[in-house]
Enzyme design. Structure first.
Site, PDB file in Angstrom:
ATOM      1  N   TYR A 144      38.903  93.688 -46.189  1.00 17.22           N
ATOM      2  CA  TYR A 144      39.980  92.733 -45.919  1.00 17.22           C
ATOM      3  C   TYR A 144      39.424  91.318 -46.040  1.00 17.22           C
ATOM      4  CZ  TYR A 144      43.703  90.218 -43.484  1.00 17.22           C
ATOM      5  OH  TYR A 144      44.703  89.345 -43.155  1.00 17.22           O
ATOM      6  N   ASP A 239      31.648  87.937 -48.183  1.00 13.13           N
ATOM      7  CA  ASP A 239      32.589  87.532 -47.148  1.00 13.13           C
ATOM      8  C   ASP A 239      31.896  87.733 -45.802  1.00 13.13           C
ATOM      9  OD1 ASP A 239      34.560  87.306 -45.216  1.00 13.13           O
ATOM     10  OD2 ASP A 239      36.106  88.254 -46.437  1.00 13.13           O
ATOM     11  N   LYS A 267      35.231  82.077 -38.231  1.00 10.32           N
ATOM     12  CA  LYS A 267      35.025  82.567 -36.867  1.00 10.32           C
ATOM     13  C   LYS A 267      33.966  81.784 -36.093  1.00 10.32           C
ATOM     14  CE  LYS A 267      36.898  87.141 -37.927  1.00 10.32           C
ATOM     15  NZ  LYS A 267      38.222  86.929 -37.365  1.00 10.32           N
TER      16      LYS A 267
END
Length: 441
Positions: A144, A239, A267
């Site tokens: 994702y 990622d 994050k």
């Protein structure tokens, strides 16, 4: 067993917000019942609106590596806030933030701050296509990378949780240049290069997968992937929105000694505020406007409050990195191994893994190597486990396909309470497992 934690609030939210939530996993559809509503967080704990306290293993889905409301982060945000919330212009903190990220990740020479991991992934795809003059992108089943149209194919995280691995509203033309490979399967990558050798702009991968649950790369997988990309002239994009500064100060790429061409971050670098970033070698990054022709912009990119929060977080991690990451890894190891021992005692199909401050578990016999393996996890057993843990004040993500996160504020006290709760929860899971076996006869 399902529980409606705050049904009145959820009913009100559903009248005003699609599905009652602003991100699908929060709706508790995978575990049943209505979601819990939190009002505060401190250290390793969350407090709901009824003043019930929970040990938190979600950590905002990753950023709260210092725990919630860490005084250094709060102080930095207050100081920055007193100078203004946004300028829509340049400011010194964004330079300091860029210097900090570059100093910690050797593969990054220049970095562009954006507002989310989704935005960073979208920009990475555009940049890779512009740099190579090619159109096709390879991603991995269960990976994702945000809700980018071109990448929302066989996606993990909430897409797997809700049983919709793609989405209406995405034209087939948008995804026809997205190719799917299997995580930990080099043969699947090689076959794509054999068919599309001159047209693959980039291979996009979570070096440690965190969106189909936690799945670790097998020895040599990432380095072999890097070699294939180099051989065929394609860019390797990591990622590291989840893993960046979470599994090690230099991210997963430092753990596995494998440097990508481009890195996506998020994050932790925002310390809990909205953020994303894309970084890489100067020659690639210079293709972005205004020095190059590749369009990328954002009103709130490099927001000063976000930069202050992220800098406070990264600076704290940097000060005592060896002890911090050793302690995070030790906690994750003891928690997952303790859970595994309890599951084995109850003879429940269960397997765990961890990396630094990330951990994961599946209600299936291991090993779990890829998306297909992850999907064998028993959702009914997870549902029972989730609510049993909630009843004892322990909060995991309400999805069997999300990684868990620990912080520096998780101590032996939280570990002991959690494992005691796991033992009690597995008593209920054992009964659910027995019932399911009986029903299948």
């Amino acid at each position: 067993m399902t529980i409606d934690y705050h049904p009145d609030l959820f009913a009100q939210a559903r009248r005003l917000i699609p599905g009652g939530v602003n991100s699908p996993v929060r709706a508790f559809q995978a575990v049943g019942g209505s979601p819990v509503y939190f009002k505060s967080a401190q250290g390793a704990y969350l407090m709901d609106v009824d003043n019930r306290q929970y040990i938190d293993y979600v950590g905002g889905f990753g950023p709260a590596i210092l725990g919630h409301a860490h005084p250094d982060v709060v102080s930095a945000c207050v100081d920055a806030l007193s100078c203004g919330m946004t300028f829509g212009a340049c400011h010194p903190l964004e330079i300091t933030m860029a210097e900090k990220i570059i100093s910690m990740m050797p593969s990054i020479e220049m970095v562009r701050l954006v507002n989310s991991g989704t935005e960073a992934a979208m920009s990475a795809v555009r940049l890779a296509r512009a740099a190579t003059g090619r159109t096709k992108i390879v991603k991995f089943s269960g990976g994702y990378h945000g809700h980018v149209d071109a990448l929302l194919v066989s996606a993990g995280s909430g897409a797997t949780t809700l049983g919709c691995p793609s989405s209406p509203g995405i034209p087939s033309q948008t995804t026809q240049n997205t190719l799917l490979a299997e995580y930990n399967d080099l043969a699947s990558i090689q076959s794509l290069f054999d068919m599309h050798a001159g047209d693959i702009a980039a291979v996009l991968i979570e070096p440690i997968s965190g969106n189909m649950g936690l799945v670790l790369p097998e020895p040599g997988f990432l380095s072999s992937l890097a070699s294939l990309c180099k051989k065929y002239g394609s860019l390797l994009v990591f990622d590291e929105v989840m893993t960046g500064f979470r599994v090690a100060l230099g991210g997963a790429q430092s753990l596995y000694d494998c440097q990508p061409d481009l890195t996506i971050l998020g994050k932790v670098i925002g310390g809990g505020l909205p953020v994303g970033a894309i970084g890489g070698k100067s020659e690639l990054m210079s293709l972005l406007a205004p020095t190059g022709p590749v369009s990328q912009a954002g009103t709130l990119s490099g927001n000063p409050i976000t930069c202050a929060s992220g800098l406070a977080t990264l600076s704290y991690l940097e000060r005592d990195q060896q002890a911090i990451y050793s302690n995070l890894s030790d906690f994750s190891c003891r928690l997952t191994s303790g859970m595994q021992k309890i599951a084995d005692r109850y003879e429940i199909p269960f397997t765990t893994s961890y990396a630094g401050g990330m951990l994961g578990f599946f209600f299936t016999h291991g090993p779990v190597r890829n998306y297909n393996d992850a999907c064998q996890s028993n959702p009914r057993l997870f549902q029972t486990f989730f609510h049993a843990m909630m009843a004892q004040g322990v909060y995991f993500a309400p999805s069997a396909y999300e990684a868990g996160f620990v912080s520096i504020m998780h101590t032996d006290i939280e570990l002991e309470h959690t494992l005691d709760a796991v033992d009690k929860a597995f008593q209920a899971v054992s009964q659910t497992f027995a019932d399911s076996l009986h029903e299948s006869i």
